[in-house]
Scaffold this motif. Structure first.
Motif, PDB file in Angstrom:
ATOM      1  N   LEU A 129       0.758  -1.253   0.019  1.00 38.08           N
ATOM      2  CA  LEU A 129      -0.026  -0.069   0.083  1.00 38.08           C
ATOM      3  C   LEU A 129       0.949   1.197   0.075  1.00 38.08           C
ATOM      4  CD1 LEU A 129      -2.721  -0.800   2.539  1.00 38.08           C
ATOM      5  CD2 LEU A 129      -3.297  -0.041   0.253  1.00 38.08           C
ATOM      6  N   THR A 130       1.902   1.169   0.697  1.00 37.63           N
ATOM      7  CA  THR A 130       2.758   2.409   0.881  1.00 37.63           C
ATOM      8  C   THR A 130       3.967   2.316  -0.079  1.00 37.63           C
ATOM      9  OG1 THR A 130       4.034   1.216   2.769  1.00 37.63           O
ATOM     10  CG2 THR A 130       2.008   2.872   3.251  1.00 37.63           C
ATOM     11  N   ASN A 131       3.914   1.552  -1.136  1.00 39.77           N
ATOM     12  CA  ASN A 131       5.068   1.571  -2.080  1.00 39.77           C
ATOM     13  C   ASN A 131       6.443   1.081  -1.439  1.00 39.77           C
ATOM     14  OD1 ASN A 131       3.477   1.832  -4.280  1.00 39.77           O
ATOM     15  ND2 ASN A 131       3.467   3.880  -4.094  1.00 39.77           N
ATOM     16  N   LEU A 132       6.449   0.349  -0.388  1.00 42.80           N
ATOM     17  CA  LEU A 132       7.813   0.117   0.243  1.00 42.80           C
ATOM     18  C   LEU A 132       8.323  -1.248   0.203  1.00 42.80           C
ATOM     19  CD1 LEU A 132       7.070   2.470   3.629  1.00 42.80           C
ATOM     20  CD2 LEU A 132       9.031   2.938   2.021  1.00 42.80           C
ATOM     21  N   THR A 133       7.728  -2.115  -0.558  1.00 42.23           N
ATOM     22  CA  THR A 133       8.176  -3.490  -0.760  1.00 42.23           C
ATOM     23  C   THR A 133       9.966  -3.552  -1.128  1.00 42.23           C
ATOM     24  OG1 THR A 133       5.849  -4.013  -1.211  1.00 42.23           O
ATOM     25  CG2 THR A 133       7.363  -5.780  -1.528  1.00 42.23           C
ATOM     26  N   ASP A 134      10.010  -2.835  -2.089  1.00 38.34           N
ATOM     27  CA  ASP A 134      11.380  -2.807  -2.637  1.00 38.34           C
ATOM     28  C   ASP A 134      12.368  -2.269  -1.573  1.00 38.34           C
ATOM     29  OD1 ASP A 134      10.464  -3.991  -4.621  1.00 38.34           O
ATOM     30  OD2 ASP A 134      10.304  -2.392  -5.817  1.00 38.34           O
ATOM     31  N   LYS A 135      11.817  -1.600  -0.647  1.00 40.61           N
ATOM     32  CA  LYS A 135      12.865  -0.498   0.063  1.00 40.61           C
ATOM     33  C   LYS A 135      12.676  -0.841   1.472  1.00 40.61           C
ATOM     34  CE  LYS A 135      12.103   3.156  -3.066  1.00 40.61           C
ATOM     35  NZ  LYS A 135      10.925   4.024  -3.459  1.00 40.61           N
ATOM     36  N   LYS A 136      11.976  -2.187   1.651  1.00 36.67           N
ATOM     37  CA  LYS A 136      11.826  -2.471   3.309  1.00 36.67           C
ATOM     38  C   LYS A 136      12.926  -2.902   4.161  1.00 36.67           C
ATOM     39  CE  LYS A 136      10.753  -7.562   2.759  1.00 36.67           C
ATOM     40  NZ  LYS A 136      11.580  -7.956   1.820  1.00 36.67           N
ATOM     41  N   ASP A 137      14.077  -3.101   3.447  1.00 36.77           N
ATOM     42  CA  ASP A 137      15.186  -3.418   4.214  1.00 36.77           C
ATOM     43  C   ASP A 137      16.284  -2.401   4.197  1.00 36.77           C
ATOM     44  OD1 ASP A 137      14.274  -5.798   5.110  1.00 36.77           O
ATOM     45  OD2 ASP A 137      14.924  -6.938   3.254  1.00 36.77           O
ATOM     46  N   ILE A 138      16.000  -1.096   3.548  1.00 36.56           N
ATOM     47  CA  ILE A 138      17.007  -0.061   3.554  1.00 36.56           C
ATOM     48  C   ILE A 138      16.733   0.662   4.792  1.00 36.56           C
ATOM     49  CG2 ILE A 138      17.742   2.098   2.324  1.00 36.56           C
ATOM     50  CD1 ILE A 138      16.714   0.613  -0.117  1.00 36.56           C
ATOM     51  N   THR A 139      17.795   1.339   5.400  1.00 34.97           N
ATOM     52  CA  THR A 139      17.643   1.948   6.595  1.00 34.97           C
ATOM     53  C   THR A 139      16.913   3.225   6.320  1.00 34.97           C
ATOM     54  OG1 THR A 139      19.702   1.318   7.227  1.00 34.97           O
ATOM     55  CG2 THR A 139      19.006   3.041   8.712  1.00 34.97           C
TER      56      THR A 139
ATOM     57  N   LEU B 291      25.204  -1.603  -8.469  1.00 39.58           N
ATOM     58  CA  LEU B 291      25.538  -0.969  -7.271  1.00 39.58           C
ATOM     59  C   LEU B 291      24.859  -1.983  -6.173  1.00 39.58           C
ATOM     60  CD1 LEU B 291      25.167   2.832  -7.250  1.00 39.58           C
ATOM     61  CD2 LEU B 291      27.147   1.383  -6.572  1.00 39.58           C
ATOM     62  N   PRO B 292      25.703  -2.225  -5.099  1.00 41.83           N
ATOM     63  CA  PRO B 292      24.941  -2.978  -4.021  1.00 41.83           C
ATOM     64  C   PRO B 292      23.740  -2.281  -3.434  1.00 41.83           C
ATOM     65  CG  PRO B 292      26.912  -2.248  -3.202  1.00 41.83           C
ATOM     66  CD  PRO B 292      26.852  -2.043  -4.503  1.00 41.83           C
ATOM     67  N   LYS B 293      22.751  -2.739  -3.180  1.00 37.51           N
ATOM     68  CA  LYS B 293      21.453  -2.354  -2.193  1.00 37.51           C
ATOM     69  C   LYS B 293      22.100  -1.356  -1.131  1.00 37.51           C
ATOM     70  CE  LYS B 293      17.137  -4.361  -1.797  1.00 37.51           C
ATOM     71  NZ  LYS B 293      16.353  -5.444  -1.133  1.00 37.51           N
ATOM     72  N   GLU B 294      21.689  -0.154  -1.349  1.00 42.26           N
ATOM     73  CA  GLU B 294      22.098   0.966  -0.176  1.00 42.26           C
ATOM     74  C   GLU B 294      21.634   0.515   1.153  1.00 42.26           C
ATOM     75  OE1 GLU B 294      20.191   4.828  -0.692  1.00 42.26           O
ATOM     76  OE2 GLU B 294      21.787   5.858   0.138  1.00 42.26           O
ATOM     77  N   LYS B 295      22.538   0.281   1.841  1.00 38.16           N
ATOM     78  CA  LYS B 295      22.417  -0.123   3.388  1.00 38.16           C
ATOM     79  C   LYS B 295      23.469   0.187   4.182  1.00 38.16           C
ATOM     80  CE  LYS B 295      20.474  -4.142   5.586  1.00 38.16           C
ATOM     81  NZ  LYS B 295      19.928  -5.490   5.906  1.00 38.16           N
ATOM     82  N   THR B 296      23.172   0.895   5.270  1.00 38.25           N
ATOM     83  CA  THR B 296      24.219   1.008   6.154  1.00 38.25           C
ATOM     84  C   THR B 296      23.960   0.376   7.652  1.00 38.25           C
ATOM     85  OG1 THR B 296      23.277   3.203   6.663  1.00 38.25           O
ATOM     86  CG2 THR B 296      25.040   3.101   5.072  1.00 38.25           C
ATOM     87  N   GLU B 297      23.184  -0.674   7.464  1.00 40.64           N
ATOM     88  CA  GLU B 297      22.692  -1.154   8.790  1.00 40.64           C
ATOM     89  C   GLU B 297      23.964  -1.777   9.681  1.00 40.64           C
ATOM     90  OE1 GLU B 297      19.660  -1.886  11.431  1.00 40.64           O
ATOM     91  OE2 GLU B 297      19.329  -0.986   9.504  1.00 40.64           O
ATOM     92  N   VAL B 298      24.251  -1.643  10.571  1.00 39.74           N
ATOM     93  CA  VAL B 298      25.267  -2.165  11.131  1.00 39.74           C
ATOM     94  C   VAL B 298      24.813  -3.305  12.067  1.00 39.74           C
ATOM     95  CG1 VAL B 298      26.748  -0.199  11.386  1.00 39.74           C
ATOM     96  CG2 VAL B 298      25.190  -0.659  13.239  1.00 39.74           C
ATOM     97  N   ILE B 299      25.476  -4.236  12.437  1.00 42.11           N
ATOM     98  CA  ILE B 299      25.191  -5.526  13.175  1.00 42.11           C
ATOM     99  C   ILE B 299      24.858  -4.940  14.593  1.00 42.11           C
ATOM    100  CG2 ILE B 299      25.704  -7.641  14.199  1.00 42.11           C
ATOM    101  CD1 ILE B 299      27.800  -7.879  11.754  1.00 42.11           C
ATOM    102  N   ARG B 300      23.417  -5.307  14.894  1.00 41.68           N
ATOM    103  CA  ARG B 300      23.075  -4.614  16.083  1.00 41.68           C
ATOM    104  C   ARG B 300      22.934  -6.005  17.154  1.00 41.68           C
ATOM    105  NH1 ARG B 300      20.551  -0.735  12.839  1.00 41.68           N
ATOM    106  NH2 ARG B 300      21.382   1.123  13.720  1.00 41.68           N
TER     107      ARG B 300
END
Lengths: 241, 330
Positions: free
Chosen positions: A125-135, B321-330
């Motif tokens: 619904l919020t168009n976040l499926t592809d971005k769900k794991d990005i900080t 490019l790898p998926k943009e992600k700066t998550e650190v191990i928490r």
């Protein structure tokens, strides 16, 4: 027969010696989209803060589903089914969108009895499926706003308060949110929206209330409001839309 | 790797590491064993502090209080000649520390930021002076703790350290851990999703206090003597806090790295600089350097650097490019 979900009775609010508004009476029906408009400083966001329990009014009461919730702690009000999206977008930036949803579901989501969406549905619904794991910190402003909406939805709320959700967004992005709000209302979620963009209000709202100079000056359908002389003078700059 | 294999690997690692420490202890290299033990103790205490300071964002300057409670729960009965089995005192020290944290949470967690920091600092000073002046608590001379053989002590210290890190990793990734981070990120928004700020902070304080008391308990067992200056001194709170700051607040590996860095620098500087307190000067300079160059601590900076390098590599080789992600191990 009308099914009132939220009732604001004779609300009066002020800060220090300054009175912000008084005699505010608003009744919200279940499943409707209510718009709140008014000049800056007329007390729209303060009204939301009172509903959410952040402020306690000087007098008057907030009745939700027949229960007086005036002065109850914000987290308790959230658990009763009132969700909120802020004007200045504030997702939990150290988390991913998925974590934002999970934390909301694990808290208010456990006790609220509104329409329940699965996590996958919320992401879609919020168009976040592809971005769900990005900080979330790394997302764009529209996506951050989507994270806030997703977080509010994860609480399974019966009412969502949207505070200027279109602020900082472009045309297509605003239309997407209008469509989303309509969809949510169709699912039975009551929506109260503060907005300055009149097209937004006209398109999606069933009813509109207008705050000006400390009081509620008009109430009606969007068409009635944009032709109301008081509103035209006070809010629309003397021009009819 | 499945759970059984992980458990086996954990047990094997524990036995090997503990045996190595026991070997160091028995040989003429006992200094190194002590070195590693102190790193373990700071690591445990750092994990306890980090729950409230790193994940909730309330900086405590008084965690030595819980360290001291842990140490004295073991030492006081032996000081009075009461023989209580070690496992019982271990549980008792965590319980007392947790209950005390719960009691002080009511006044302390109603205040925030700098006021909270000053409040916790004051608490540490009060405890230090009470334990220093009270004859019933053996005052400055302290209490001796019964000897525990290295064959039991080292596996216990290493085991508790590893279990603490695993437990904290699990906790911060659970719903409760997410609530901690929500409270730190935006308290107002956290309330809007039904999080009770006071209760959540109390949970972090109590769990953190219990973990920190473990470090104090193990310290008492290892040093065989407990005194107010060695347990309740604000300098201990300071070192616990610095470990997390230097390593990286709000990450599991931050206090691990920070604890090691602090002990290594302190011990090296102690032998290299002969002036009194010279090691603290080096530590202070180290903190300033880290804060100026790596504001988020060593671990987060390394994570970001690796992330950046990964992106550069991806773009220079023409790959996606790898998926943009700066998550650190928490």
């Amino acid at each position: 027969m009308k099914d009132t979900i939220l009732q604001l009775d004779n609300l009066e609010m002020g800060f220090g010696g300054l009175k912000l508004f008084s005699d505010i009476n608003i009744s919200v029906e279940k499943g409707e989209i209510l718009g709140i408009i008014g000049t800056n400083g007329s007390g729209k966001t303060t009204l939301f803060n009172i509903i959410c329990g952040i402020y306690t009014p000087l007098s008057g009461k907030v009745v939700y589903k027949g229960e007086d919730i005036t002065g109850i702690a914000p987290h308790q009000i959230a658990r009763k089914g009132i969700g909120r999206c802020f004007q200045m977008v504030v997702p939990f930036e150290s988390m991913t969108p998925l974590e934002n949803i999970k934390v909301a579901r694990a808290n208010a989501g456990k006790s609220c009895k509104g329409p329940e969406f699965s996590i996958e549905e919320i992401l879609e619904l919020t168009n976040l499926t592809d971005k769900k794991d990005i900080t979330t910190n790394n997302l764009s402003l529209p996506d951050k706003k989507n994270v806030e909406i997703a977080r509010a939805l994860a609480c399974n709320p019966e009412i969502i308060l949207f505070d200027e959700v279109s602020c900082g967004l472009a045309g297509e992005e605003i239309r997407e949110r209008m469509a989303l709000m309509k969809k949510l209302a169709e699912k039975g979620i009551t929506i109260i929206v503060i907005e300055h963009i009149m097209v937004f209000i006209k398109e999606i709202c069933d009813r509109v209330v207008v705050l000006h100079a400390g009081s509620l000056i008009a109430e009606g359908t969007p068409d009635e409001i944009i032709h109301n002389e008081k509103v035209i003078d006070a809010y629309l700059g003397g021009r009819e839309l | 790797m499945n759970k059984k294999r992980m458990l086996r690997a954990f047990a094997a690692g524990l036995i090997i590491f503990a045996a190595y420490l026991a070997y160091l202890h028995g040989s003429n290299m006992s200094y190194y064993a002590s070195f590693i033990v102190y790193i373990c103790l700071f690591l445990i205490a750092g994990q306890g502090w980090n729950l409230l300071g790193g994940y909730i964002g309330e900086i405590s300057f008084g965690h030595a209080v819980f360290f001291g409670i842990g140490a004295y729960t073991l030492a006081l009965p032996s000081g009075y000649g009461i023989d209580i089995p070690i496992p019982v005192t271990l549980v008792l020290s965590m319980l007392i520390s947790g209950l005390f944290a719960l009691a002080i949470s009511y006044p302390l967690l109603r205040i925030r930021g700098l006021n909270f920091l000053v409040g916790t600092f004051g608490l540490g000073v009060v405890f230090l002076n009470v334990f220093k002046s009270s004859k019933q608590l053996f005052a400055n001379k302290g209490v001796f703790v019964p000897f525990v053989s290295p064959q039991v002590l080292y596996p216990l210290i290493v085991g508790v350290t590893i279990i603490t890190v695993i437990f904290v990793t699990y906790l911060v990734n659970s719903n409760l851990g997410l609530s901690f981070r929500a409270v730190r990120d935006v308290p107002e928004a956290a309330e809007m999703i039904g999080i009770n700020l006071y209760k959540t902070k109390t949970q972090a304080l109590v769990i953190g206090a219990m973990i920190t008391s473990l470090a104090g308990f193990l310290y008492a067992l290892y040093s065989m003597h407990v005194s107010p200056n060695a347990t309740f001194d604000p300098a201990i709170s300071n070192d616990i806090l610095l470990g997390s700051y230097i390593g990286g607040c709000g990450t599991v590996l931050g206090p691990v790295i920070g604890g090691a860095v602090i002990i290594i620098i302190q011990e090296t500087a102690r032998s290299a600089i002969t002036i009194t307190g010279g090691h603290n000067l080096v530590l202070g300079i180290m903190l300033v350097v880290v804060m100026m160059t790596m504001k988020e601590g060593i671990w987060v900076t390394i994570q970001k650097l690796v992330d950046k390098l990964g992106k550069k590599k991806g773009s220079s080789s023409g790959k996606k490019l790898p998926k943009e992600k700066t998550e650190v191990i928490r």
